[in-house]
Design a protein around this motif. Structure first.
Motif, PDB file in Angstrom:
ATOM      1  N   ARG A 193       0.984  -1.347  -0.143  1.00  0.00           N
ATOM      2  CA  ARG A 193       0.023   0.177   0.051  1.00  0.00           C
ATOM      3  C   ARG A 193       0.647   1.595   0.361  1.00  0.00           C
ATOM      4  O   ARG A 193       0.598   2.717  -0.621  1.00  0.00           O
ATOM      5  CB  ARG A 193      -0.959   0.071   1.293  1.00  0.00           C
ATOM      6  CG  ARG A 193      -2.334  -1.232   1.545  1.00  0.00           C
ATOM      7  CD  ARG A 193      -3.108  -0.818   1.872  1.00  0.00           C
ATOM      8  NE  ARG A 193      -2.507  -0.992   3.557  1.00  0.00           N
ATOM      9  CZ  ARG A 193      -2.463  -1.765   4.448  1.00  0.00           C
ATOM     10  NH1 ARG A 193      -3.081  -3.434   4.048  1.00  0.00           N
ATOM     11  NH2 ARG A 193      -2.093  -1.711   5.604  1.00  0.00           N
ATOM     12  N   ALA A 194       2.017   0.967   0.321  1.00  0.00           N
ATOM     13  CA  ALA A 194       2.838   2.413   1.140  1.00  0.00           C
ATOM     14  C   ALA A 194       3.332   2.664  -0.561  1.00  0.00           C
ATOM     15  O   ALA A 194       3.659   3.670  -0.865  1.00  0.00           O
ATOM     16  CB  ALA A 194       3.679   2.106   1.863  1.00  0.00           C
ATOM     17  N   THR A 195       3.955   1.988  -1.022  1.00  0.00           N
ATOM     18  CA  THR A 195       4.823   1.740  -2.818  1.00  0.00           C
ATOM     19  C   THR A 195       4.016   2.308  -3.390  1.00  0.00           C
ATOM     20  O   THR A 195       4.148   1.128  -5.248  1.00  0.00           O
ATOM     21  CB  THR A 195       5.697   0.277  -2.249  1.00  0.00           C
ATOM     22  OG1 THR A 195       5.063  -0.685  -2.623  1.00  0.00           O
ATOM     23  CG2 THR A 195       6.386   0.435  -1.342  1.00  0.00           C
ATOM     24  N   ALA A 196       2.416   2.080  -3.549  1.00  0.00           N
ATOM     25  CA  ALA A 196       1.757   1.629  -5.204  1.00  0.00           C
ATOM     26  C   ALA A 196       2.078   2.800  -5.841  1.00  0.00           C
ATOM     27  O   ALA A 196       1.714   2.454  -7.336  1.00  0.00           O
ATOM     28  CB  ALA A 196       0.138   1.891  -4.554  1.00  0.00           C
ATOM     29  N   THR A 197       2.315   4.388  -5.357  1.00  0.00           N
ATOM     30  CA  THR A 197       2.962   4.683  -6.534  1.00  0.00           C
ATOM     31  C   THR A 197       4.212   4.290  -6.909  1.00  0.00           C
ATOM     32  O   THR A 197       5.058   5.596  -7.418  1.00  0.00           O
ATOM     33  CB  THR A 197       2.615   5.639  -5.811  1.00  0.00           C
ATOM     34  OG1 THR A 197       2.967   6.536  -5.521  1.00  0.00           O
ATOM     35  CG2 THR A 197       1.059   6.063  -5.828  1.00  0.00           C
ATOM     36  N   PHE A 248       6.533  -0.716  -8.626  1.00  0.00           N
ATOM     37  CA  PHE A 248       5.961  -0.838  -7.895  1.00  0.00           C
ATOM     38  C   PHE A 248       5.883  -2.617  -7.995  1.00  0.00           C
ATOM     39  O   PHE A 248       5.690  -3.706  -7.160  1.00  0.00           O
ATOM     40  CB  PHE A 248       4.433  -0.867  -8.143  1.00  0.00           C
ATOM     41  CG  PHE A 248       3.809  -1.444  -7.499  1.00  0.00           C
ATOM     42  CD1 PHE A 248       3.279  -1.015  -5.462  1.00  0.00           C
ATOM     43  CD2 PHE A 248       2.493  -1.490  -7.797  1.00  0.00           C
ATOM     44  CE1 PHE A 248       2.429  -2.291  -5.040  1.00  0.00           C
ATOM     45  CE2 PHE A 248       1.108  -2.577  -7.076  1.00  0.00           C
ATOM     46  CZ  PHE A 248       1.715  -2.614  -5.895  1.00  0.00           C
ATOM     47  N   ALA A 249       5.361  -2.319  -9.393  1.00  0.00           N
ATOM     48  CA  ALA A 249       5.363  -3.997  -9.712  1.00  0.00           C
ATOM     49  C   ALA A 249       6.673  -5.133  -9.673  1.00  0.00           C
ATOM     50  O   ALA A 249       6.576  -6.662  -9.520  1.00  0.00           O
ATOM     51  CB  ALA A 249       5.181  -4.226 -11.240  1.00  0.00           C
ATOM     52  N   ALA A 250       7.504  -4.484  -9.518  1.00  0.00           N
ATOM     53  CA  ALA A 250       8.575  -6.199  -8.974  1.00  0.00           C
ATOM     54  C   ALA A 250       8.269  -6.090  -7.973  1.00  0.00           C
ATOM     55  O   ALA A 250       8.265  -7.533  -7.440  1.00  0.00           O
ATOM     56  CB  ALA A 250      10.067  -4.860  -8.124  1.00  0.00           C
ATOM     57  N   TRP A 251       8.053  -4.971  -6.845  1.00  0.00           N
ATOM     58  CA  TRP A 251       8.369  -5.641  -5.527  1.00  0.00           C
ATOM     59  C   TRP A 251       6.173  -6.745  -5.318  1.00  0.00           C
ATOM     60  O   TRP A 251       6.557  -7.569  -5.009  1.00  0.00           O
ATOM     61  CB  TRP A 251       7.539  -4.186  -4.586  1.00  0.00           C
ATOM     62  CG  TRP A 251       8.248  -3.128  -4.282  1.00  0.00           C
ATOM     63  CD1 TRP A 251       8.101  -1.989  -4.664  1.00  0.00           C
ATOM     64  CD2 TRP A 251       9.881  -3.456  -4.856  1.00  0.00           C
ATOM     65  NE1 TRP A 251       8.840  -0.744  -5.003  1.00  0.00           N
ATOM     66  CE2 TRP A 251      10.191  -1.406  -4.939  1.00  0.00           C
ATOM     67  CE3 TRP A 251      10.885  -4.437  -4.793  1.00  0.00           C
ATOM     68  CZ2 TRP A 251      11.408  -1.128  -5.082  1.00  0.00           C
ATOM     69  CZ3 TRP A 251      12.652  -3.798  -5.362  1.00  0.00           C
ATOM     70  CH2 TRP A 251      11.935  -2.040  -5.143  1.00  0.00           C
ATOM     71  N   ALA A 252       5.751  -6.118  -5.944  1.00  0.00           N
ATOM     72  CA  ALA A 252       4.366  -6.990  -5.985  1.00  0.00           C
ATOM     73  C   ALA A 252       4.953  -8.419  -6.726  1.00  0.00           C
ATOM     74  O   ALA A 252       4.560  -9.586  -5.985  1.00  0.00           O
ATOM     75  CB  ALA A 252       3.510  -6.247  -7.382  1.00  0.00           C
ATOM     76  N   LEU A 275      -1.570  -9.559 -11.016  1.00  0.00           N
ATOM     77  CA  LEU A 275      -0.487  -9.885 -11.206  1.00  0.00           C
ATOM     78  C   LEU A 275      -0.349  -8.562 -12.906  1.00  0.00           C
ATOM     79  O   LEU A 275       0.510  -8.083 -12.907  1.00  0.00           O
ATOM     80  CB  LEU A 275       0.123 -10.817 -10.954  1.00  0.00           C
ATOM     81  CG  LEU A 275       0.738 -10.499  -9.047  1.00  0.00           C
ATOM     82  CD1 LEU A 275       1.200 -12.332  -9.261  1.00  0.00           C
ATOM     83  CD2 LEU A 275       1.828  -9.733  -8.797  1.00  0.00           C
ATOM     84  N   VAL A 276      -1.436  -9.978 -13.173  1.00  0.00           N
ATOM     85  CA  VAL A 276      -1.768  -9.146 -15.008  1.00  0.00           C
ATOM     86  C   VAL A 276      -1.901  -7.902 -14.501  1.00  0.00           C
ATOM     87  O   VAL A 276      -0.885  -6.629 -15.646  1.00  0.00           O
ATOM     88  CB  VAL A 276      -2.560  -9.898 -15.302  1.00  0.00           C
ATOM     89  CG1 VAL A 276      -2.521  -9.627 -16.974  1.00  0.00           C
ATOM     90  CG2 VAL A 276      -1.969 -11.292 -15.667  1.00  0.00           C
ATOM     91  N   ALA A 277      -3.375  -7.472 -14.332  1.00  0.00           N
ATOM     92  CA  ALA A 277      -3.043  -5.973 -13.819  1.00  0.00           C
ATOM     93  C   ALA A 277      -2.089  -4.889 -13.435  1.00  0.00           C
ATOM     94  O   ALA A 277      -1.950  -3.851 -14.274  1.00  0.00           O
ATOM     95  CB  ALA A 277      -4.312  -5.687 -13.476  1.00  0.00           C
TER      96      ALA A 277
END
Length: 395
Positions: A200-204, A208-212, A272-274
């Motif tokens: 949530r803190a890194t959503a922007t 972010f895609a790497a962290w996810a 994850l695709v989104a």
């Protein structure tokens, strides 16, 4: 000079006294001239020691295993850089493996024992090297990790083994030293709530895609850094690990997964695709803004604004800063892999599935690393099964 050995009789039974020490003598035939040449080794404190050495040489002559040192002057450093590493580079080893050998030679072995003559290397030299690396072999004089000390030992042993096979030394003294042990590596992980708080803190955040991906599927840092769009199929929901981008001794090396199990296909759920679709849209916007300055020859998923690849260390550095900002426990980037595995196992995902997702060679490795979680799963499963059978505690 290549020689064939012979047992031409020697005077005085091949043993001579020189001052206070004894010398062993034997003869070998020079294959170029066919003439016998005398060989000797002195400095023995007793006649018995000289006789034993001579007996060993004659036995080697008889069974065809006799060899001679081809170059008694070559140092360990020169052998490693001029002989062993060039031979390694001509093989079929992965670029990252070659780079790791070069790092071990340049940073750990040569600075400490590179000036010693190869034929003069002793077990004591090896033991001292390992002790020094443990105490101060890391960056800025810090202790070197157990794993790195083991790697330095294995590299030196492998090199001296080649030296023995090619006649530079009569035996591999490194093999007489026990391989250094290693403590159990620390395994830290986040709870589900902590992982959610970080996301949530890194959503922007740009990455972010790497962290996810790291928290949801547990890939390694090098696999994230080397991921290419050509290996991602957003329509089918898959990402295949075919390339890695790793840092070895500060130098970035593009390579491939170390093992067959490491080359694997990760399933991407709709969430994850989104996330990856949004990331790709943002990257395309960067490309339009950069214009002719854009460069991403490798088609990497994660790049800077101008398409240049990130140094693998950037992922770790940025993750560390974001942990502090997100008010979550600070863990290593590699611990996101442990987090993904622990949370999947806690959710009763079969060990075999987790093993394949992480790219472990076997379920045994997964079970060993994550015994803490699997043990808890066993307790929960046992309680659930007992309840199903009607075995419950008295109220």
């Amino acid at each position: 000079m290549t020689t064939a050995a012979t047992t031409t009789p020697e005077t005085r039974d091949g043993i001579r006294r020189r001052g206070t020490t004894w010398t062993a003598l034997w003869w070998v035939n020079d294959t170029a001239t066919g003439e016998p040449r005398q060989r000797s080794k002195g400095g023995f404190r007793t006649r018995r020691d000289a006789v034993a050495h001579r007996t060993t040489q004659l036995a080697a002559i008889n069974d065809g295993s006799y060899t001679e040192v081809t170059d008694k002057t070559i140092t360990i450093g020169r052998f490693l850089t001029d002989v062993w590493l060039p031979a390694i580079r001509t093989g079929d080893r992965r670029p990252s493996t070659i780079a790791s050998y070069e790092c071990a030679v340049d940073k750990w072995i040569t600075p400490h024992i590179g000036g010693i003559r190869l034929v003069a290397l002793t077990p004591r030299h090896v033991e001292t090297l390992l002790a020094t690396l443990r105490e101060s072999g890391g960056r800025h004089g810090q202790p070197l990790s157990d794993r790195s000390v083991q790697y330095a030992y294995s590299t030196l042993r492998m090199a001296v083994d080649r030296a023995q096979r090619h006649g530079y030394v009569p035996r591999n003294v490194v093999a007489t030293v026990d391989r250094p042990g290693a403590g159990q590596p620390s395994v830290d992980w986040w709870t589900t709530e902590q992982a959610q708080r970080f996301l949530r803190a890194t959503a922007t955040d740009r990455l972010f895609a790497a962290w996810a991906l790291l928290l949801a599927r547990g890939p390694r840092r090098g696999e994230i850094a080397g991921l290419r769009w050509s290996d991602v199929d957003l329509d089918r929901g898959t990402a295949t690990i075919r390339h890695t981008r790793v840092s070895i001794g500060g130098r970035v090396v593009d390579s491939t997964p170390k093992t067959k199990a490491g080359g694997r296909t990760l399933s991407l759920d709709p969430g994850l695709v989104a996330v990856l679709r949004r990331h790709r849209t943002a990257q395309l916007a960067d490309r339009m803004a950069a214009g002719p300055a854009w460069t991403n020859d490798a088609d990497l998923v994660f790049t800077r604004e101008d398409g240049q690849p990130y140094h693998p260390e950037h992922f770790s550095d940025r993750f560390d800063r974001l942990c502090a900002a997100a008010d979550v426990p600070r863990i290593r980037l590699h611990d996101t892999r442990h987090t993904a595995a622990s949370l999947m196992l806690a959710a009763k995902t079969p060990v075999k599935i987790v093993q394949e997702m992480l790219g472990h060679a076997s379920p045994t490795i997964t079970q060993t690393i994550y015994a803490h979680t699997i043990e808890g799963m066993g307790e929960a499963a046992g309680t659930q099964h007992s309840a199903a059978l009607g075995i419950i505690a008295d109220e």
